[in-house]
Enzyme design. Structure first.
Site, PDB file in Angstrom:
ATOM      1  N   ASP A   1      17.878  82.273  37.195  1.00  0.00           N
ATOM      2  CA  ASP A   1      18.412  80.934  37.455  1.00  0.00           C
ATOM      3  C   ASP A   1      18.765  80.266  36.135  1.00  0.00           C
ATOM      4  OD1 ASP A   1      17.596  81.393  40.067  1.00  0.00           O
ATOM      5  OD2 ASP A   1      15.634  80.502  39.696  1.00  0.00           O
TER       6      ASP A   1
ATOM      7  N   ASP B   1      13.253  71.827  32.412  1.00  0.00           N
ATOM      8  CA  ASP B   1      12.409  72.971  32.791  1.00  0.00           C
ATOM      9  C   ASP B   1      11.644  73.474  31.585  1.00  0.00           C
ATOM     10  OD1 ASP B   1      13.565  72.962  35.241  1.00  0.00           O
ATOM     11  OD2 ASP B   1      14.531  74.916  35.078  1.00  0.00           O
TER      12      ASP B   1
ATOM     13  N   GLU C   1       6.486  80.339  36.056  1.00  0.00           N
ATOM     14  CA  GLU C   1       7.741  80.787  36.664  1.00  0.00           C
ATOM     15  C   GLU C   1       8.849  80.878  35.620  1.00  0.00           C
ATOM     16  OE1 GLU C   1       9.555  78.855  40.421  1.00  0.00           O
ATOM     17  OE2 GLU C   1      11.077  78.926  38.850  1.00  0.00           O
ATOM     18  N   GLU C   2       8.710  80.133  34.549  1.00  0.00           N
ATOM     19  CA  GLU C   2       9.764  80.098  33.530  1.00  0.00           C
ATOM     20  C   GLU C   2       9.736  81.280  32.562  1.00  0.00           C
ATOM     21  OE1 GLU C   2      12.331  78.145  33.527  1.00  0.00           O
ATOM     22  OE2 GLU C   2      11.559  77.112  35.286  1.00  0.00           O
TER      23      GLU C   2
ATOM     24  N   ASP D   1       4.590  76.648  38.530  1.00  0.00           N
ATOM     25  CA  ASP D   1       6.029  76.375  38.438  1.00  0.00           C
ATOM     26  C   ASP D   1       6.117  74.977  37.826  1.00  0.00           C
ATOM     27  OD1 ASP D   1       8.661  75.866  38.625  1.00  0.00           O
ATOM     28  OD2 ASP D   1       8.869  76.289  40.762  1.00  0.00           O
TER      29      ASP D   1
ATOM     30  N   LEU E   1       8.411  72.998  36.779  1.00  0.00           N
ATOM     31  CA  LEU E   1       9.375  72.020  37.293  1.00  0.00           C
ATOM     32  C   LEU E   1      10.185  72.652  38.416  1.00  0.00           C
ATOM     33  CD1 LEU E   1       9.865  69.119  36.398  1.00  0.00           C
ATOM     34  CD2 LEU E   1      12.032  69.900  35.508  1.00  0.00           C
ATOM     35  N   ASP E   2       9.768  72.383  39.630  1.00  0.00           N
ATOM     36  CA  ASP E   2      10.456  72.976  40.767  1.00  0.00           C
ATOM     37  C   ASP E   2      11.532  72.023  41.286  1.00  0.00           C
ATOM     38  OD1 ASP E   2      10.565  75.152  42.800  1.00  0.00           O
ATOM     39  OD2 ASP E   2      10.348  73.404  44.092  1.00  0.00           O
TER      40      ASP E   2
ATOM     41  N   GLU F   1       5.093  79.614  44.001  1.00  0.00           N
ATOM     42  CA  GLU F   1       5.463  78.575  44.957  1.00  0.00           C
ATOM     43  C   GLU F   1       4.805  78.787  46.320  1.00  0.00           C
ATOM     44  OE1 GLU F   1       9.509  79.529  44.201  1.00  0.00           O
ATOM     45  OE2 GLU F   1       9.918  77.709  43.068  1.00  0.00           O
TER      46      GLU F   1
HETATM   47  P1  AHM Z   1      13.854  76.428  41.603  1.00  0.00           P
HETATM   48  O1  AHM Z   1      12.455  76.961  41.404  1.00  0.00           O
HETATM   49  O2  AHM Z   1      14.871  77.204  40.823  1.00  0.00           O
HETATM   50  O3  AHM Z   1      13.943  74.975  41.380  1.00  0.00           O
HETATM   51  O4  AHM Z   1      14.253  76.756  43.128  1.00  0.00           O
HETATM   52  C1  AHM Z   1      13.374  76.402  44.158  1.00  0.00           C
HETATM   53  C2  AHM Z   1      14.029  75.359  45.022  1.00  0.00           C
HETATM   54  C3  AHM Z   1      13.069  74.753  46.005  1.00  0.00           C
HETATM   55  O5  AHM Z   1      12.462  73.617  45.488  1.00  0.00           O
HETATM   56  C4  AHM Z   1      13.992  74.406  47.138  1.00  0.00           C
HETATM   57  O6  AHM Z   1      13.313  74.278  48.334  1.00  0.00           O
HETATM   58  C5  AHM Z   1      14.982  75.527  47.130  1.00  0.00           C
HETATM   59  O7  AHM Z   1      15.033  75.970  45.788  1.00  0.00           O
HETATM   60  C6  AHM Z   1      16.354  75.099  47.561  1.00  0.00           C
HETATM   61  O8  AHM Z   1      17.213  76.191  47.550  1.00  0.00           O
HETATM   62  P2  AHM Z   1      18.656  76.132  48.274  1.00  0.00           P
HETATM   63  O9  AHM Z   1      19.493  75.222  47.458  1.00  0.00           O
HETATM   64  O10 AHM Z   1      19.131  77.555  48.290  1.00  0.00           O
HETATM   65  O11 AHM Z   1      18.451  75.594  49.672  1.00  0.00           O
HETATM   66 MG    MG Z   2      11.045  76.420  40.318  1.00  0.00          MG
END
Ligand code: AHM
Ligand code: MG
Length: 321
Positions: A55, A61, A84-85, A105, A107-108, A271
């Site tokens: 990502d 983050d 996670e990073e 994680d 910053l989710d 998560e």
């Molecule tokens: P991230 O860890 O890269 O931020 O991704 C996790 C996030 C969740 O918080 C969220 O529920 C989901 O990705 C949303 O994904 P989408 O945009 O595919 O629905």
């Molecule tokens: Mg995340």
């Protein structure tokens, strides 16, 4: 109102209380930084890098990752962490005699940062299985959720809240910014048995398996005793925020397998397991669509898993054959 440190001093051991103290400290800093959104602070937007699952990494983050790592390291009671990073787990050499490890994680929901939508920090704590005094090992982080001893999340939103459990129910604390202290606002939270909300990214509907498609149709059609719709759809796209709303109102969150993401998008270790632990402390439960998340044996740090999580009645309905 009980302050977080007073609450923890009676609820858990001094070591676990110290871990939460470190999370608390880091969350003050992050909450302040998050509050600078829109002021042109140079912490928003893409960092140019990618995290271990590919990502795009956001600056905040990376900032959050550093702030939490520093705080947890200096707590002295965490022997190592897996974030996670980062691709690999890290031994905190100076804390090798500590008994605990953390998965986090930092910053989710980071795609929400630039548009001022709420985001969160998710974490879970295990007792290490490796020898105290030695470096931590992968197996310390690949433990089943049934072995988790505490978990929580911080939600950076209208107010900043920390929701946590040390295995004796789920509690909600709100940050009083100027005093830099969390106060308990909800005690022993139980999510409603049935709910009002289903949260899912419906753009993927065509990819859903027949059981999930039937459930979505059921949610769209179901009427209550007054002939009004029983359910409504709400999806922020920020797991912590969607979880938090559903926890309080009752509901279900689903991130299933899709065509593009055959194992879903969310990470089991960082998560799914901590959130499954938390919902189980609030009378709900979580599965991967088939099995109880808390009984799954993780095999890789960054493995993904479908996540179905929420109120019992809605979960029973989606799990029905
Ligand atoms: P991230 O860890 O890269 O931020 O991704 C996790 C996030 C969740 O918080 C969220 O529920 C989901 O990705 C949303 O994904 P989408 O945009 O595919 O629905
Ligand atoms: Mg995340």
């Amino acid at each position: 109102m009980t302050e977080l440190n007073n609450f923890l001093s009676t609820e858990t051991t001094p070591e676990i209380a110290k871990i939460f103290g470190a999370i608390e400290k880091a969350s003050f800093i992050l909450s302040k930084e998050v509050g600078y959104q829109g002021l042109g602070a140079d912490i928003l937007g893409a960092d140019g890098g990618e995290n271990s699952t590919g990502d795009a990494q956001q600056k905040l983050d990376v900032y959050a990752d550093n702030v939490f790592e520093r705080a947890l390291r200096s707590s002295g009671v965490i022997a190592g962490w897996a974030s996670e990073e980062s691709e690999k787990f890290v031994t905190f050499e100076e804390n090798k005699d500590a008994q605990y490890v953390i998965v986090i994680d930092p910053l989710d929901g980071s795609s929400n940062i630039d548009v001022n939508v709420s985001i969160g920090t998710i974490f879970g704590i295990y007792k290490r299985v490796s020898k105290v005094g030695a470096p931590v090992t992968l197996n310390d982080f690949l433990q089943k959720g049934s072995h988790m001893i505490a978990a929580g999340y911080v939600l950076y939103s209208v107010s900043t809240q920390m929701v946590l459990s040390t295995g004796h129910g789920l509690h909600v604390f709100t940050l009083e910014q100027w005093k830099k202290s969390y106060h308990r606002v909800l005690d022993h939270v139980h999510t409603p048995q049935d709910g009002k909300v289903y949260s899912i990214n419906e753009v993927n509907f065509d990819d859903f398996d027949p059981k999930l498609k039937r459930f979505i149709q059921y949610c769209r059609d179901k009427k209550n005793e007054k002939g009004k719709r029983q359910y409504t759809g709400r999806y922020i796209g920020s797991l912590v925020s969607d979880f938090h709303r559903n926890l309080l109102k009752g509901g279900i969150y689903v991130y299933p397998a899709t065509g593009e993401a055959p194992q879903g998008k969310l990470r089991l270790v960082y998560e799914c397991i901590p959130m499954a632990y938390l919902i189980s402390q609030a009378s709900g439960y979580a599965t991967n669509g088939v099995d109880d998340i808390l009984k799954l044996q993780p095999t890789e740090l960054h493995q993904k898993s479908p996540l179905y999580l929420g109120s019992k009645v809605m979960m029973d309905e989606v799990m029905k054959d």
